[in-house]
Scaffold this motif. Structure first.
Motif, PDB file in Angstrom:
ATOM      1  N   MET A  45       0.839  -1.280  -0.160  1.00  0.00           N
ATOM      2  CA  MET A  45       0.002  -0.152   0.072  1.00  0.00           C
ATOM      3  C   MET A  45       0.849   1.380   0.254  1.00  0.00           C
ATOM      4  O   MET A  45       1.829   1.452   0.923  1.00  0.00           O
ATOM      5  N   ILE A  46       0.592   2.007  -0.853  1.00  0.00           N
ATOM      6  CA  ILE A  46       1.338   3.392  -0.873  1.00  0.00           C
ATOM      7  C   ILE A  46       1.028   4.368   0.164  1.00  0.00           C
ATOM      8  O   ILE A  46      -0.349   4.745   0.226  1.00  0.00           O
ATOM      9  N   PRO A  47       1.841   4.887   0.909  1.00  0.00           N
ATOM     10  CA  PRO A  47       1.383   5.955   1.967  1.00  0.00           C
ATOM     11  C   PRO A  47       0.748   7.274   1.279  1.00  0.00           C
ATOM     12  O   PRO A  47       1.092   7.511   0.073  1.00  0.00           O
ATOM     13  N   LEU A  48      -0.138   7.643   1.975  1.00  0.00           N
ATOM     14  CA  LEU A  48      -1.024   8.791   1.194  1.00  0.00           C
ATOM     15  C   LEU A  48      -0.091   9.942   0.716  1.00  0.00           C
ATOM     16  O   LEU A  48      -0.459  10.597  -0.339  1.00  0.00           O
ATOM     17  N   ASN A  49       0.967  10.394   1.475  1.00  0.00           N
ATOM     18  CA  ASN A  49       1.918  11.294   0.764  1.00  0.00           C
ATOM     19  C   ASN A  49       2.454  10.908  -0.542  1.00  0.00           C
ATOM     20  O   ASN A  49       2.886  11.959  -0.906  1.00  0.00           O
ATOM     21  N   ARG A  50       2.466   9.916  -0.844  1.00  0.00           N
ATOM     22  CA  ARG A  50       3.019   9.413  -2.229  1.00  0.00           C
ATOM     23  C   ARG A  50       1.909   8.864  -3.125  1.00  0.00           C
ATOM     24  O   ARG A  50       2.463   8.317  -4.258  1.00  0.00           O
ATOM     25  N   ASN A  51       0.767   8.797  -2.606  1.00  0.00           N
ATOM     26  CA  ASN A  51      -0.280   8.301  -3.501  1.00  0.00           C
ATOM     27  C   ASN A  51      -1.126   9.211  -4.421  1.00  0.00           C
ATOM     28  O   ASN A  51      -1.822   9.907  -3.939  1.00  0.00           O
ATOM     29  N   PRO A  52      -0.984   8.818  -5.814  1.00  0.00           N
ATOM     30  CA  PRO A  52      -1.577   9.680  -6.753  1.00  0.00           C
ATOM     31  C   PRO A  52      -2.973   9.712  -6.634  1.00  0.00           C
ATOM     32  O   PRO A  52      -3.585  10.744  -6.849  1.00  0.00           O
ATOM     33  N   SER A  53      -3.543   8.463  -6.188  1.00  0.00           N
ATOM     34  CA  SER A  53      -4.833   8.429  -5.890  1.00  0.00           C
ATOM     35  C   SER A  53      -5.366   9.384  -5.037  1.00  0.00           C
ATOM     36  O   SER A  53      -6.591   9.937  -5.005  1.00  0.00           O
ATOM     37  N   PHE A  54      -4.675   9.548  -3.768  1.00  0.00           N
ATOM     38  CA  PHE A  54      -5.226  10.466  -2.755  1.00  0.00           C
ATOM     39  C   PHE A  54      -5.038  11.943  -3.383  1.00  0.00           C
ATOM     40  O   PHE A  54      -5.626  12.589  -3.155  1.00  0.00           O
ATOM     41  N   TYR A  55      -3.808  11.973  -3.965  1.00  0.00           N
ATOM     42  CA  TYR A  55      -3.597  13.440  -4.462  1.00  0.00           C
ATOM     43  C   TYR A  55      -4.925  13.926  -5.318  1.00  0.00           C
ATOM     44  O   TYR A  55      -5.380  15.033  -5.263  1.00  0.00           O
ATOM     45  N   GLN A  56      -5.439  13.186  -6.074  1.00  0.00           N
ATOM     46  CA  GLN A  56      -6.497  13.152  -7.001  1.00  0.00           C
ATOM     47  C   GLN A  56      -7.652  13.402  -6.345  1.00  0.00           C
ATOM     48  O   GLN A  56      -8.424  14.302  -6.690  1.00  0.00           O
ATOM     49  N   LEU A  58      -3.392  19.677   5.093  1.00  0.00           N
ATOM     50  CA  LEU A  58      -3.700  18.739   6.008  1.00  0.00           C
ATOM     51  C   LEU A  58      -4.950  18.055   5.477  1.00  0.00           C
ATOM     52  O   LEU A  58      -6.000  18.782   5.132  1.00  0.00           O
ATOM     53  N   ALA A  59      -5.345  16.852   5.974  1.00  0.00           N
ATOM     54  CA  ALA A  59      -6.674  16.156   6.088  1.00  0.00           C
ATOM     55  C   ALA A  59      -6.742  15.275   7.055  1.00  0.00           C
ATOM     56  O   ALA A  59      -6.191  14.632   7.362  1.00  0.00           O
ATOM     57  N   HIS A  60      -8.071  15.086   7.263  1.00  0.00           N
ATOM     58  CA  HIS A  60      -8.426  13.864   8.480  1.00  0.00           C
ATOM     59  C   HIS A  60      -9.419  13.165   7.862  1.00  0.00           C
ATOM     60  O   HIS A  60     -10.285  13.256   6.917  1.00  0.00           O
ATOM     61  N   ASN A  61      -9.678  12.148   8.498  1.00  0.00           N
ATOM     62  CA  ASN A  61     -10.630  10.992   8.114  1.00  0.00           C
ATOM     63  C   ASN A  61     -12.174  11.132   8.666  1.00  0.00           C
ATOM     64  O   ASN A  61     -12.306  12.262   9.221  1.00  0.00           O
ATOM     65  N   THR A  62     -12.799  10.336   8.733  1.00  0.00           N
ATOM     66  CA  THR A  62     -14.322  10.405   8.949  1.00  0.00           C
ATOM     67  C   THR A  62     -14.534   9.794  10.321  1.00  0.00           C
ATOM     68  O   THR A  62     -15.628   9.522  10.574  1.00  0.00           O
ATOM     69  N   ASP A  63     -13.486   9.294  11.176  1.00  0.00           N
ATOM     70  CA  ASP A  63     -13.716   8.801  12.240  1.00  0.00           C
ATOM     71  C   ASP A  63     -14.542   9.574  13.251  1.00  0.00           C
ATOM     72  O   ASP A  63     -14.477  10.926  13.186  1.00  0.00           O
ATOM     73  N   PRO A  64     -15.138   9.011  14.349  1.00  0.00           N
ATOM     74  CA  PRO A  64     -15.867  10.012  15.399  1.00  0.00           C
ATOM     75  C   PRO A  64     -14.950  11.126  15.740  1.00  0.00           C
ATOM     76  O   PRO A  64     -15.643  12.158  16.140  1.00  0.00           O
ATOM     77  N   GLY A 100      -0.693  15.131   5.813  1.00  0.00           N
ATOM     78  CA  GLY A 100      -0.031  16.617   6.304  1.00  0.00           C
ATOM     79  C   GLY A 100       1.182  16.675   5.660  1.00  0.00           C
ATOM     80  O   GLY A 100       2.135  15.914   5.785  1.00  0.00           O
ATOM     81  N   ASN A 101       1.304  17.828   4.580  1.00  0.00           N
ATOM     82  CA  ASN A 101       2.335  17.867   3.661  1.00  0.00           C
ATOM     83  C   ASN A 101       3.627  18.414   4.922  1.00  0.00           C
ATOM     84  O   ASN A 101       3.532  18.777   5.952  1.00  0.00           O
ATOM     85  N   LYS A 102       4.789  18.621   3.960  1.00  0.00           N
ATOM     86  CA  LYS A 102       6.008  18.887   4.611  1.00  0.00           C
ATOM     87  C   LYS A 102       5.856  20.577   5.340  1.00  0.00           C
ATOM     88  O   LYS A 102       6.262  20.728   6.191  1.00  0.00           O
ATOM     89  N   ALA A 103       5.044  21.296   4.592  1.00  0.00           N
ATOM     90  CA  ALA A 103       4.803  22.721   5.010  1.00  0.00           C
ATOM     91  C   ALA A 103       4.165  22.531   6.570  1.00  0.00           C
ATOM     92  O   ALA A 103       4.406  23.405   7.540  1.00  0.00           O
ATOM     93  N   ALA A 104       2.915  21.640   6.391  1.00  0.00           N
ATOM     94  CA  ALA A 104       1.990  21.473   7.648  1.00  0.00           C
ATOM     95  C   ALA A 104       2.858  20.809   8.851  1.00  0.00           C
ATOM     96  O   ALA A 104       2.977  21.293   9.982  1.00  0.00           O
ATOM     97  N   GLN A 105       3.820  19.925   8.448  1.00  0.00           N
ATOM     98  CA  GLN A 105       4.461  19.216   9.522  1.00  0.00           C
ATOM     99  C   GLN A 105       5.760  20.425  10.185  1.00  0.00           C
ATOM    100  O   GLN A 105       5.650  20.170  11.177  1.00  0.00           O
ATOM    101  N   ARG A 106       6.170  21.086   9.242  1.00  0.00           N
ATOM    102  CA  ARG A 106       7.033  22.135   9.746  1.00  0.00           C
ATOM    103  C   ARG A 106       6.274  23.087  10.644  1.00  0.00           C
ATOM    104  O   ARG A 106       6.998  23.303  11.822  1.00  0.00           O
ATOM    105  N   ARG A 107       5.355  23.635  10.269  1.00  0.00           N
ATOM    106  CA  ARG A 107       4.293  24.444  11.295  1.00  0.00           C
ATOM    107  C   ARG A 107       4.169  23.891  12.412  1.00  0.00           C
ATOM    108  O   ARG A 107       4.053  24.448  13.471  1.00  0.00           O
ATOM    109  N   PHE A 108       3.569  22.691  12.344  1.00  0.00           N
ATOM    110  CA  PHE A 108       2.982  22.039  13.372  1.00  0.00           C
ATOM    111  C   PHE A 108       3.994  21.269  14.495  1.00  0.00           C
ATOM    112  O   PHE A 108       3.837  20.938  15.511  1.00  0.00           O
ATOM    113  N   GLY A 109       5.247  20.999  13.784  1.00  0.00           N
ATOM    114  CA  GLY A 109       6.144  20.552  14.571  1.00  0.00           C
ATOM    115  C   GLY A 109       5.977  18.854  14.684  1.00  0.00           C
ATOM    116  O   GLY A 109       6.730  18.299  15.464  1.00  0.00           O
ATOM    117  N   TYR A 110       5.431  18.319  13.932  1.00  0.00           N
ATOM    118  CA  TYR A 110       5.314  16.664  13.782  1.00  0.00           C
ATOM    119  C   TYR A 110       5.905  16.171  12.518  1.00  0.00           C
ATOM    120  O   TYR A 110       6.172  16.899  11.558  1.00  0.00           O
TER     121      TYR A 110
END
Length: 152
Positions: free
Chosen positions: A1-12, A49-55, A62-72
């Motif tokens: 399974m391709i991680p979402l940060n490298r997944n063309p289908s998720f980008y789409q 950033l994107a989150h799922n539909t969990d309760p 979270g792209n690299k810009a988000a990772q840098r800004r949030f520190g994760y």
């Protein structure tokens, strides 16, 4: 399974739902999907950033810009409940915003206080949040583009 940060289908999914709802392109110019996937994750000058539909939704992207800004790191941000990106007193306001987006499909020009992993507060400005809807109308979560932030 391709991680979402490298997944063309998720980008789409990110790109197509953004274009359908907001009426703009997520990337600045037309490029092949593989190149756009890489650009959005590695070099975009804005946080996404994107989150799922969990309760209790968890960030799934979270792209690299988000990772840098949030520190994760990637592995940290993709296990973080998205509510933890806001301080406890600001979570109710954030939740109301998310609910408006669920009703309307997207919202632009959002501004709010967020918090980094180390507890530093900052303001996000001109953010656009949208529903991650595929072509069949299935909801996969929500995503946000954050073009501007400033320290408090």
């Amino acid at each position: 399974m391709i991680p979402l940060n490298r997944n063309p289908s998720f980008y789409q999914l990110l790109s197509d739902s953004y274009a359908r709802l907001v009426g703009q392109r997520l990337v600045p110019h037309v490029m092949p999907v593989a190149e756009a996937t890489e650009w959005l994750y590695e070099t975009a000058p804005f946080a996404v950033l994107a989150h799922n539909t969990d309760p209790d939704p968890v960030f799934i992207y979270g792209n690299k810009a988000a990772q840098r800004r949030f520190g994760y790191s990637w592995s940290e941000i993709t296990t973080l409940p998205s509510r933890l990106s806001a301080e406890a007193p600001n979570r109710e306001e954030r939740q109301q915003f998310l609910e408006r987006v669920q009703r309307l499909g997207y919202e632009t020009d959002y501004k709010g206080v967020r918090v980094t992993k180390s507890g530093e507060r900052f303001i996000i400005e001109q953010a656009t949040l949208w529903q991650l809807l595929d072509a069949d109308g299935t909801l996969h979560g929500q995503a946000v583009i954050i073009p501007r932030t400033r320290d408090i």
